[in-house]
Design an enzyme around this catalytic site. Sequence first.
Site, PDB file in Angstrom:
ATOM      1  N   CYS A 116      -4.688  90.273  57.813  1.00  0.00           N
ATOM      2  CA  CYS A 116      -3.475  89.573  58.245  1.00  0.00           C
ATOM      3  C   CYS A 116      -2.209  90.042  57.525  1.00  0.00           C
ATOM      4  CB  CYS A 116      -3.650  88.070  58.066  1.00  0.00           C
ATOM      5  SG  CYS A 116      -5.154  87.433  58.835  1.00  0.00           S
ATOM      6  N   HIS A 256       2.488  84.081  57.768  1.00  0.00           N
ATOM      7  CA  HIS A 256       1.336  84.359  58.612  1.00  0.00           C
ATOM      8  C   HIS A 256       0.924  83.073  59.315  1.00  0.00           C
ATOM      9  CE1 HIS A 256      -2.489  85.497  60.101  1.00  0.00           C
ATOM     10  NE2 HIS A 256      -3.187  84.854  59.181  1.00  0.00           N
ATOM     11  N   ASN A 286      -4.202  82.313  65.466  1.00  0.00           N
ATOM     12  CA  ASN A 286      -4.150  83.333  64.425  1.00  0.00           C
ATOM     13  C   ASN A 286      -4.399  84.701  65.053  1.00  0.00           C
ATOM     14  OD1 ASN A 286      -4.613  85.080  62.272  1.00  0.00           O
ATOM     15  ND2 ASN A 286      -5.870  83.657  61.127  1.00  0.00           N
TER      16      ASN A 286
END
Length: 329
Positions: A116, A256, A286
């Site tokens: 990520c 994030h 996500n």
Amino acid sequence: MNQNPRSMIIGTGSAAPEKVLTNHDLEKMVDTSDQWIRERTGIERRHILEEGKTNSDLAKLAAERALKSAELKASDLDCIILGTITPDLSFPSTSAIVQAKIKAFNAAVFDISAACSGFLYGLTLADSMIASGLYKNILVIGSEVLSRMTDWEDRATCVLFGDAAGAAVIAASDGERGVLSTYMKSDGRLGNLLHCPGGGVSHPASHETVDQRLHYIKMEGNKVFKHAVRTMVDAAVHGLDLAGVRSDKIDLLITHQANKRIIDAVAQRLELPDEKVFINLYEYGNTSAATIPLAMDEALRKGRLNKGDLCLMVAFGGGFTWASALVRM
């Protein structure tokens, strides 16, 4: 121009599949509920790439939109850096496939595997390459197709992930705007808390690894949550300190997009009000390396980010990796 030029984001673009998987859809697949998912994560839906399409298809769209925004041609690019943990192939790199698709034949290309944090790792490298005078125009992409490595029978993880891509063109500038600081960190001792065990040389693909479901994301959620908050705050504070900027000067925080509770905890520790925090998690879930550039592109298009604004971006990912970038837009 200065001897050490500053790098600046001159264009952004993003892409997400048309197919949407809602929480109500997931209720029919696993033992979960829309209310539970919203309360625990903040996610309402996620986008899923259609069969026959690949990571490079999403990345290509985001790249073309970023180039159009920057008013550049693909031939103007000196380098393409692509962050992903869901490449088209083991090799060649997905960045090489994107290069061929957009015809950026003057560019060097490579992928980054930082989960990520991939986009911010790429931005950090692009910033240093431009500061060194090595390159003038660099395309940084974060692109993921996490639906292909999601265990749709695991109620703890299948509600979290989606597919998307985001891109930014980074160019040399001698003005006041641009990247003010970047920061990267990692701790490989914690990699087993968030990983995909199958597919590499440790567990090559076989009937056994497929039967054991080793090719899917494995995560210890509670432990990951605690480290995510701690490390993103660490990245944010270090990034601000490196630039000599106080947190109250930030116009917009883009973290994030993994879990709204994580985002809220980071914002609270930085003492930032809700209006200074950008969230699009509810729409996409996500999307790993794509979350930061996707959110930045949306924030710019929606007027949440404007010329001269100070934007702090922070990320955390498997590895563990974490990073930040402070940018004057």
